[in-house]
Design an enzyme around this catalytic site. Structure first.
Site, PDB file in Angstrom:
ATOM      1  N   GLU A   7       0.827  -1.205   0.000  1.00  0.00           N
ATOM      2  CA  GLU A   7       0.000   0.000   0.000  1.00  0.00           C
ATOM      3  C   GLU A   7       0.860   1.253   0.000  1.00  0.00           C
ATOM      4  O   GLU A   7       0.555   2.219  -0.672  1.00  0.00           O
ATOM      5  CB  GLU A   7      -0.903  -0.036   1.228  1.00  0.00           C
ATOM      6  CG  GLU A   7      -2.108   0.849   1.088  1.00  0.00           C
ATOM      7  CD  GLU A   7      -3.214   0.451   2.042  1.00  0.00           C
ATOM      8  OE1 GLU A   7      -3.467  -0.762   2.194  1.00  0.00           O
ATOM      9  OE2 GLU A   7      -3.821   1.350   2.633  1.00  0.00           O
ATOM     10  N   ASP A 110      -2.289  -3.207   3.267  1.00  0.00           N
ATOM     11  CA  ASP A 110      -2.689  -3.270   4.676  1.00  0.00           C
ATOM     12  C   ASP A 110      -3.792  -4.307   4.854  1.00  0.00           C
ATOM     13  O   ASP A 110      -4.655  -4.473   3.993  1.00  0.00           O
ATOM     14  CB  ASP A 110      -3.199  -1.903   5.159  1.00  0.00           C
ATOM     15  CG  ASP A 110      -2.062  -0.925   5.375  1.00  0.00           C
ATOM     16  OD1 ASP A 110      -0.893  -1.365   5.304  1.00  0.00           O
ATOM     17  OD2 ASP A 110      -2.344   0.263   5.603  1.00  0.00           O
ATOM     18  N   TYR A 320      -0.050  -2.716  13.626  1.00  0.00           N
ATOM     19  CA  TYR A 320      -1.084  -2.033  12.845  1.00  0.00           C
ATOM     20  C   TYR A 320      -2.080  -1.328  13.772  1.00  0.00           C
ATOM     21  O   TYR A 320      -2.662  -1.956  14.651  1.00  0.00           O
ATOM     22  CB  TYR A 320      -1.816  -3.045  11.963  1.00  0.00           C
ATOM     23  CG  TYR A 320      -2.632  -2.394  10.894  1.00  0.00           C
ATOM     24  CD1 TYR A 320      -2.039  -1.500  10.002  1.00  0.00           C
ATOM     25  CD2 TYR A 320      -3.990  -2.647  10.771  1.00  0.00           C
ATOM     26  CE1 TYR A 320      -2.789  -0.885   9.027  1.00  0.00           C
ATOM     27  CE2 TYR A 320      -4.742  -2.038   9.792  1.00  0.00           C
ATOM     28  CZ  TYR A 320      -4.129  -1.150   8.923  1.00  0.00           C
ATOM     29  OH  TYR A 320      -4.869  -0.526   7.962  1.00  0.00           O
TER      30      TYR A 320
END
Ligand SMILES: [Zn+2]
Ligand SMILES: [Zn+2]
Length: 775
Positions: A7, A110, A320
């Protein structure tokens, strides 16, 4: 060749470094960085997409472009198209160039719905030039940019999930249809044209509702007076102390006076009681609790906190940050992580948690996709920039706290009888800080009281006293509280909430922190609540969120959910048309209120008023031709030379946030005063008085002149210096000039904040410069 698509450019670089053991090199293709290496498995290239390749849009035909009420039903049912996003041409070219050469493809975006959709878009971009890639497609899912996670993900490659991508795709479509249909409908109905259009959103409008409801509660609040009674007691230790009457609040002044009279010295200690209490360590962070904490503990807004967390994730420092999970999965290397963290001096206080088996706390929510937010890399916070350092430190301290012992506190209460009245005093002392030793934000200051014994006699020091107070309205919702409420009511997702709140600021429906609705914001919500209730409350939008979850769970299809949503939009649009006139009037009045800055003193002094006798006011006016905003008096008439020609230039609202500060400047008492802040840039607002002769403005100009003179002098000195150096033929050591460059850069940033641009506070003299009003 194997092609890996991620990403972000940052994650492309990290993944290449990890998988190649540091052997990857960076090349450029159509200015896009591509990371490559070769090993026993052959050649690999990694590219970051920088987000979506394509967006959803309405067809290009005129009927979908024009803003007309009768075209809206057609707009709602329009077949949506996919179109390239501006500025993505180079990325597409670079990806396709690699895809042509590739014999296998791995999507490493992601790991969430949005990432899945970007992965699907990347796949389509690749298949356009190389259809053979389809059967080779694999998906790498990871929760942190660390060696273990990345190697684990590429050793256990998964499949791309169409249900997840479709759930994200449905949100895109639904929000586009809602936003376009109602932004146009409401703007048209309220006659808010051009740059002044009124943005309306499926999640945005109910969120505004939460803020406005609280504001209305505040306004409805009627302050009720009450009294509190205190007395000061002397103590043998020499430390006298204050005690509060046993009655928390006296609602009746007579009763308070009687209690004051009934208080007779000395007092006798009637009872002393102590109670130990423990508070458990907090549970691991998920997105929501992290946003709430960043806001309440660090004063960082949810939007900014998420941006900073995203940076820390991209750097490989934390896992994350978009996760619901509050339970550490077994796979996390907890002990190893703690061991590396406590080597950092700032976190060394947590070292004792390694002396016993680890028993981390658990929250209620579990989600297999990602672990709770935790630090993936140990470093000194001071190595990071200010706010990033604070967020990193918060995440580390919270992580370590989840393994900590409870905090033990002791609270003591003593009751003292004095005449007919009873007073009490309370203290609280931390006996064992436990987890709060590392999670220092949770530790409260000790409130110690002197040692007291039952039966002890204490003289009253001076006379007891009453303090009169009044009840306060409920506080405004902090952004953290707002995010929490949105979560509870199913408004938006953990990924979208901070941006939705930001939009309310951008569209000027709210201002200040905590958010305070403007008159426009209040009027919009009240009009919706009255005439288009589905748009004002959370029920309908929450049910759509539920349906999007069902797409991810393969219980509904994307088409079914988007169709359901279209039906709701049609129904809501009909409601809106029915209330059209009243709705328009309400919103219009709200917008009008927001334009008023304060009274016109010149008119006041000249005895000029409006026809109905109400005072003339200074308000923000937008010139029809130039679109520029300025401040003018409502007492101005185009063809009357005796009318009020007061006008002032103002910072243009498109570039500056202008919020009212004082209706009448507290320094010069001549004009309103506003706060001005550059849009989309950090830094403090500055105060602007429209009166050019105001001492505050004179001072601002003088300071600016001084700064400019100092800059000029510094520049001259530097030029002289350089000329000197040239003459003597010596070059400065590279290191020194580097250091100098850095300091001058810091200075320009500091100067920019302290030195607002000249906004032209001079008066516009000619009345002719003003745009005539209609009528
Ligand atoms: Zn005036
Ligand atoms: Zn002033």
């Amino acid at each position: 060749m194997r092609l890996i698509i991620t990403e972000k450019n940052n994650s492309a670089q990290k993944i290449a470094e990890i998988l190649s053991n540091g052997a990857s090199t960076e090349t450029k293709s159509f200015t896009v960085p591509v990371f490559r290496w070769e090993d026993s498995d052959g050649e690999t290239a990694v590219i970051g997409t920088g987000g979506h390749f394509v967006g959803r849009e309405f067809p290009q035909e005129k009927e979908y472009k024009q803003w007309k009420l009768d075209l809206i039903p057609g707009l709602i049912d329009a077949p949506l198209e996919t179109g390239p996003i501006d500025g993505k041409k180079n990325v597409i070219k670079a990806v396709q160039k690699e895809a042509k050469k590739a014999d296998s493809l791995v999507i490493g975006t992601d790991f969430d719905r949005e990432g899945e959709l970007i992965g699907l878009e990347a796949l389509e971009v690749c298949l356009d030039v190389n259809a053979d890639l389809e059967p080779t497609l694999k998906r790498a899912r990871y929760s942190a940019l660390t060696k273990e996670e990345i190697e684990g993900a590429f050793d256990n490659l998964d499949e791309l999930s169409y249900p997840l991508a479709n759930a994200a795709g449905a949100r895109q479509d639904i929000d586009l249809i809602w936003g376009a249909a109602f932004t146009r409908a409401v703007s048209l109905v309220a006659k808010a044209y051009g740059a002044n259009f009124l943005s309306v959103g499926r999640v945005q409008s109910p969120t505004l509702g939460l803020i406005v409801e609280r504001e209305l509660e505040r306004r409805a609040h009627v302050a009720k007076p009450y009294w509190e009674l205190f007395a000061k007691f002397e103590h043998p230790s020499g430390h006298s102390f204050e005690a509060h009457h046993a009655t928390d609040k006296f609602w009746d002044k007579g009763e308070a006076d009687a209690a004051l009279k009934g208080t007779v010295s000395p007092g006798t200690v009637k009872s002393v009681t102590s109670r130990k209490s423990t508070s458990k360590p907090p549970s691991p962070y998920n997105t929501n609790s992290f946003q709430v904490d960043a806001s309440s503990r660090l004063g960082i807004t949810p939007k900014r906190a998420m941006d900073l967390a995203q940076d820390l994730y991209d750097d490989g420092f934390i896992s994350y940050p978009r996760t619901d999970n509050t339970i550490y999965p077994d796979s996390l290397p907890l002990e190893k992580t703690i061991r590396s963290l406590v080597k950092i001096k700032d976190f060394a206080a947590a070292a004792p948690i390694l002396e016993k088996p680890l028993h981390p706390t658990q929250g209620k929510k579990f989600d297999a996709a990602h672990p709770p937010i935790y630090p993936t890399h140990a470093l000194y916070p001071s190595a990071l920039d200010g706010p990033k350092a604070r967020v990193y430190e918060l995440i580390v301290r919270r992580f370590l706290a989840t393994f900590g012992e409870p905090m033990v506190t002791e609270s003591t209460r003593a009751d003292i009888e004095a005449g007919s009245e009873t007073y009490f005093v309370r203290g609280k002392v931390v006996l064992d800080p436990g987890y709060a030793g590392i999670y220092t934000y949770a530790r409260s200051a000790d409130e110690e009281i002197p040692a007291l014994e039952e039966g002890q006699q204490l003289a009253i020091d001076g006379a007891p006293w009453l303090i009169d107070k009044e009840t306060q309205p409920p506080a405004r919702l902090s952004e953290a509280k707002l995010v929490q409420l949105m979560d509870e009511q199913g408004l938006g997702t953990k990924a979208t909430r901070p941006d939705i709140i930001q939009k309310l600021y951008n569209r000027r429906y709210v201002r200040n922190h905590p958010p305070e609705p403007t008159a426009t914001g209040i009027a919009m919500y009240e009009a919706f609540k009255e005439y288009v209730p589905d748009m004002a409350t959370s029920a309908m939008t929450a049910s759509l969120e539920g349906e999007m979850d069902e797409i991810a769970e393969e219980k509904m299809t994307k088409d079914e959910v988007v169709e359901d949503s279209r039906k709701l939009v049609h129904k809501t649009f009909k409601d809106l048309l029915q209330g059209e006139e009243a709705l328009s009037k309400m919103i219009w009045e709200g917008m009008d209120k927001d334009r008023i800055l304060g009274p016109c003193i010149v008119c006041q002094e000249a005895g000029r008023t409006k026809e109905d006798g109400s005072p003339n006011v200074l308000r923000i006016i937008r010139a029809k031709k130039s679109g520029k905003s300025f401040v003018g008096c409502t007492g101005w008439e185009a063809d009357n030379p005796d009318s009020c020609d007061q006008t002032f230039p103002m910072p243009q609202p498109n570039f500056y946030e202008v919020t009212p500060l004082e209706e009448n400047c507290s320094i010069c008492h001549r004009t309103p005063r506003v706060n001005v802040k550059t849009r989309g840039r950090a830094g403090r607002p500055w105060k602007l008085c429209f009166n050019d002769d105001c001492p505050t403005m004179v001072e601002m100009r003088e300071k600016k002149a001084e700064r400019l003179a100092a800059q000029e002098a510094a520049k001259k000195a530097k030029e002289l210096d350089e000329a000197e150096a040239k003459k003597s033929g010596k070059k400065k050591p590279a290191k020194k000039s580097g250091a100098r460059k850095k300091s001058s850069k810091t200075k320009t940033v500091a100067a920019r904040i302290a030195n607002p641009p000249d906004l032209g506070t001079r008066r516009v003299k000619k009345a002719g410069a003003r745009k005539p009003k209609k009528g």
